[in-house]
Design a protein around this motif. Structure first.
Motif, PDB file in Angstrom:
ATOM      1  N   ARG A  91      14.827   4.100 -67.573  1.00  0.00           N
ATOM      2  CA  ARG A  91      13.543   3.390 -67.394  1.00  0.00           C
ATOM      3  C   ARG A  91      12.798   3.867 -66.153  1.00  0.00           C
ATOM      4  NH1 ARG A  91      11.199  -0.828 -69.351  1.00  0.00           N
ATOM      5  NH2 ARG A  91      10.679  -1.590 -67.326  1.00  0.00           N
ATOM      6  N   LYS A  95       9.246   4.281 -69.481  1.00  0.00           N
ATOM      7  CA  LYS A  95       9.223   2.814 -69.507  1.00  0.00           C
ATOM      8  C   LYS A  95       9.528   2.287 -70.917  1.00  0.00           C
ATOM      9  CE  LYS A  95       8.374   2.538 -65.190  1.00  0.00           C
ATOM     10  NZ  LYS A  95       9.500   2.382 -64.320  1.00  0.00           N
ATOM     11  N   LYS A  97      10.517  -0.143 -73.681  1.00  0.00           N
ATOM     12  CA  LYS A  97      10.289  -1.585 -73.835  1.00  0.00           C
ATOM     13  C   LYS A  97      11.313  -2.247 -74.753  1.00  0.00           C
ATOM     14  CE  LYS A  97       5.897  -1.808 -72.097  1.00  0.00           C
ATOM     15  NZ  LYS A  97       5.714  -2.391 -70.835  1.00  0.00           N
ATOM     16  N   VAL A  98      11.903  -1.451 -75.663  1.00  0.00           N
ATOM     17  CA  VAL A  98      12.836  -2.010 -76.637  1.00  0.00           C
ATOM     18  C   VAL A  98      14.077  -1.113 -76.708  1.00  0.00           C
ATOM     19  CG1 VAL A  98      13.200  -2.626 -79.065  1.00  0.00           C
ATOM     20  CG2 VAL A  98      10.966  -2.982 -78.018  1.00  0.00           C
ATOM     21  N   SER A 124      15.993  -8.756 -69.664  1.00  0.00           N
ATOM     22  CA  SER A 124      15.049  -9.308 -70.635  1.00  0.00           C
ATOM     23  C   SER A 124      13.954 -10.129 -69.945  1.00  0.00           C
ATOM     24  CB  SER A 124      15.771 -10.139 -71.697  1.00  0.00           C
ATOM     25  OG  SER A 124      16.334 -11.290 -71.128  1.00  0.00           O
ATOM     26  N   GLN A 127      10.477  -8.263 -69.277  1.00  0.00           N
ATOM     27  CA  GLN A 127       9.700  -7.868 -70.464  1.00  0.00           C
ATOM     28  C   GLN A 127      10.342  -6.695 -71.221  1.00  0.00           C
ATOM     29  OE1 GLN A 127       7.255  -9.998 -71.285  1.00  0.00           O
ATOM     30  NE2 GLN A 127       7.840 -11.039 -69.407  1.00  0.00           N
ATOM     31  N   ILE A 128      11.656  -6.627 -71.199  1.00  0.00           N
ATOM     32  CA  ILE A 128      12.396  -5.635 -71.973  1.00  0.00           C
ATOM     33  C   ILE A 128      13.074  -6.386 -73.113  1.00  0.00           C
ATOM     34  CG2 ILE A 128      14.224  -3.910 -71.955  1.00  0.00           C
ATOM     35  CD1 ILE A 128      13.839  -3.753 -68.897  1.00  0.00           C
ATOM     36  N   GLN A 129      12.954  -5.847 -74.318  1.00  0.00           N
ATOM     37  CA  GLN A 129      13.569  -6.489 -75.471  1.00  0.00           C
ATOM     38  C   GLN A 129      14.818  -5.725 -75.890  1.00  0.00           C
ATOM     39  OE1 GLN A 129      10.665  -6.852 -78.561  1.00  0.00           O
ATOM     40  NE2 GLN A 129       9.651  -8.552 -77.564  1.00  0.00           N
TER      41      GLN A 129
END
Length: 175
Positions: A91, A95, A97-98, A124, A127-129
């Motif tokens: 990351r 970046k 995200k998922v 999480s 804002q990371i799924q």
């Protein structure tokens, strides 16, 4: 030269983040990415050697054990945790995200499961799924949403289920 600079700058950022995660997750442990070089004879100029990158290794040390290890020297559970920390370290340059993690917890011992659940919950909140397929109760219990898969004649059906149903399924199926 520009690609080479980007590679080394990225590797330094990833390695720093990886070490930070190892310090946090492995109770003061350390983590590092090591570059391997090969010396090659240059046939064209008859110069003795050129240095070429031949690979990377991942080293880590947990404070508890105090031994520096390569990932191929430890249990598959420890290696899974280290590789997951390395993946999250990316990351720093991309970046993401998922993350999709498919039964990555299979070989994690209960202690590493708890540690990794804690890490996922913290990440999480940034804002990371995480989409996780797992049959371990620890990972089901930290989730925010659960899905079940049923098989139909026309294919698989994915449906929202509640936490209680997910835990019940795992308790019955994987005792």
């Amino acid at each position: 030269k520009k690609k080479k600079n980007f590679f080394f700058e990225s590797l330094i950022k990833i390695s720093k983040k990886f070490n930070q995660l190892c310090e946090k997750i492995l109770d003061g442990g350390k983590g590092s990415i090591v570059i391997h070089y090969t010396d090659c004879f240059n046939n064209f100029s008859k110069k003795k050697f050129l240095r070429e990158i031949s690979g990377l290794s991942i080293l880590f040390k947990s404070e508890k054990e105090g031994i520096v290890n390569f990932c191929d020297q430890v249990s598959t559970g420890q290696a899974s945790l280290i590789y997951a920390l390395l993946l999250i370290s990316f990351r720093e340059i991309i970046k993401i995200k998922v993350y999709i993690l498919d039964e990555f917890d299979t070989n994690l011992d209960p202690n590493f499961q708890k540690i990794f659940c804690y890490l996922l919950k913290q990440l999480s909140s940034l804002q990371i799924q995480f989409l996780i397929s797992s049959y371990k109760k620890n990972f089901l219990s930290i989730g925010d949403k659960w899905f079940g898969v049923s098989f139909q004649l026309t294919g698989s059906l994915l449906a929202n289920i509640d936490k209680k149903t997910a835990l019940k399924f795992v308790s019955k199926t994987f005792v």
